[in-house]
Design an enzyme around this catalytic site. Sequence first.
Site, mmCIF file in Angstrom:
data_model
loop_
_atom_site.group_PDB
_atom_site.id
_atom_site.type_symbol
_atom_site.label_atom_id
_atom_site.label_comp_id
_atom_site.label_asym_id
_atom_site.label_seq_id
_atom_site.Cartn_x
_atom_site.Cartn_y
_atom_site.Cartn_z
ATOM 1 N N LYS A 82 -0.179 4.086 -2.077
ATOM 2 C CA LYS A 82 1.099 4.242 -2.771
ATOM 3 C C LYS A 82 1.724 5.624 -2.589
ATOM 4 O O LYS A 82 2.930 5.786 -2.609
ATOM 5 C CB LYS A 82 0.928 3.945 -4.260
ATOM 6 C CG LYS A 82 0.537 2.493 -4.507
ATOM 7 C CD LYS A 82 1.325 1.890 -5.639
ATOM 8 C CE LYS A 82 1.143 0.387 -5.702
ATOM 9 N NZ LYS A 82 -0.248 -0.016 -5.981
ATOM 10 N N GLU A 104 8.390 2.277 -12.309
ATOM 11 C CA GLU A 104 7.646 1.307 -13.092
ATOM 12 C C GLU A 104 6.197 1.366 -12.637
ATOM 13 O O GLU A 104 5.904 1.801 -11.527
ATOM 14 C CB GLU A 104 8.183 -0.103 -12.835
ATOM 15 C CG GLU A 104 7.617 -0.798 -11.580
ATOM 16 C CD GLU A 104 7.935 -0.118 -10.253
ATOM 17 O OE1 GLU A 104 8.897 0.677 -10.194
ATOM 18 O OE2 GLU A 104 7.202 -0.373 -9.262
ATOM 19 N N SER A 363 -6.760 -0.706 0.938
ATOM 20 C CA SER A 363 -5.573 -0.081 0.349
ATOM 21 C C SER A 363 -5.872 0.980 -0.702
ATOM 22 O O SER A 363 -5.061 1.873 -0.929
ATOM 23 C CB SER A 363 -4.667 -1.161 -0.241
ATOM 24 O OG SER A 363 -5.385 -1.990 -1.137
HETATM 25 C C1 LIG Z 1 -0.579 -1.418 -5.951
HETATM 26 C C2 LIG Z 1 -1.733 -1.756 -5.099
HETATM 27 C C3 LIG Z 1 -1.748 -2.892 -4.269
HETATM 28 C C4 LIG Z 1 -0.650 -3.918 -4.265
HETATM 29 O O1 LIG Z 1 0.626 -3.474 -3.952
HETATM 30 P P1 LIG Z 1 1.319 -3.779 -2.566
HETATM 31 O O2 LIG Z 1 2.686 -3.251 -2.744
HETATM 32 O O3 LIG Z 1 1.294 -5.265 -2.357
HETATM 33 O O4 LIG Z 1 0.557 -3.076 -1.526
HETATM 34 C C5 LIG Z 1 -2.829 -3.100 -3.432
HETATM 35 N N1 LIG Z 1 -3.867 -2.253 -3.425
HETATM 36 C C6 LIG Z 1 -3.903 -1.147 -4.209
HETATM 37 C C7 LIG Z 1 -5.099 -0.254 -4.141
HETATM 38 C C8 LIG Z 1 -2.847 -0.866 -5.067
HETATM 39 O O5 LIG Z 1 -2.896 0.220 -5.846
#
Ligand SMILES: *Cc1c(COP(=O)(O)O)cnc(C)c1O
Length: 376
Positions: A82, A104, A363
């Site tokens: 993010k 948000e 992610s």
């Molecule tokens: C917020 C988040 C997601 C999901 O958000 P996307 O916008 O679909 O990427 C996935 N993995 C992590 C670690 C997150 O913090």
Amino acid sequence: MNYGEFGGRYVPHDLAVRLQEIEEVFREVQEDVSFKEEYMYYLKNFVGRPSPLYYAKNLSVYAGGAKLYLKREDLNHTGAHKINNAVGQVLLARRMNKKHIIAETGAGSHGVATATVCALFGMKCTIFMGEEDIRRQRANVSRMELLGASVISVTRGNGTLKDAVDEAFDYLVEHPDVFYLIGSAVGPTPYPEIVKYFQKIIGEEAKEQLFEQENTLPKAIVACLGGGSNSIGLFAAFLDDDVDIYGVEGAGKGIGTGKHASALASAKVGIMHGMKTYIMDKEAYSISAGLDYPGVGPEHAHLYQTKRVQYGSITDNEAIEAFKLLCRLEGIIPALESSHAISYALKIAKQYSKDDCIIINLSGRGDKDMDLVLKQ
Ligand SMILES: *Cc1c(COP(=O)(O)O)cnc(C)c1O
């Protein structure tokens, strides 16, 4: 950007005019070398990029198919992908002479990333968060407050992410001076495109890193999907290549139970948060708060409809199993969101040969999810 019938700018006129302004500045900065340099400077020196592309050998042996590579977004500052987008959008806001950022947040990851870049650039920061989420994610609320942000408790609806987004849009309509830093590839034009632009570094790096290590393209790439930012960030570099692409939604307790977060399972088109896309007709549920969004970004809707990307889903229990597996086999504690992608990759690995490579987007890190997993 053309997303077929999806996307658009379904907002009140005054706000549409301001979004048009953001779009114009966004077009300008894409042509501006100094902007790109500034963005890359902070990604390298503040975020810690490039993130490694790691060959997970033990996991690959376990899966018994293709070689599994992990794109380590969990190693970024603040622990997830993010921050890439937060850095980019705060620089955009600075170009527009904005001094007050709103955002948000559901689980708090985007709120923390936003509060972080606001501290870095001395911006006022207001975070909208559902009261239910505030209760569930105390530690992230404390982080945001330490970083100097005000966290506003949203009580409408169920007090979760969708309600926080609605509240942020209402605030935006009434306060022309603020910049709304949206956290996923969702919302009215030009936000889905902006978020993709600042996340596509993930796929660009991964592509180059796999060439360095294996001298080839991956056969497949896999990422989890809430609104769709980490996934579109990985996918962007491979959309024109001969690569199988998989997006993984949260199946919660099982699609059949109705308690899930898969907007593509029911595939109903509607309008939400200023965009036309596939949305759920009931509340979204997933054990992983980051996947708990009742829609997908408009580009994913288009990629689903045109079948360029295959979308599947993974249940809570499958994700927990993959979470534990990665801890034991690789010494990496993944976010529960990312565990959905890992679980899905384990399922498809055998369809590929031992010399083929699959890239999984890791992610985020899973420290935030440890208590939840240990309770299961
Ligand atoms: C917020 C988040 C997601 C999901 O958000 P996307 O916008 O679909 O990427 C996935 N993995 C992590 C670690 C997150 O913090």
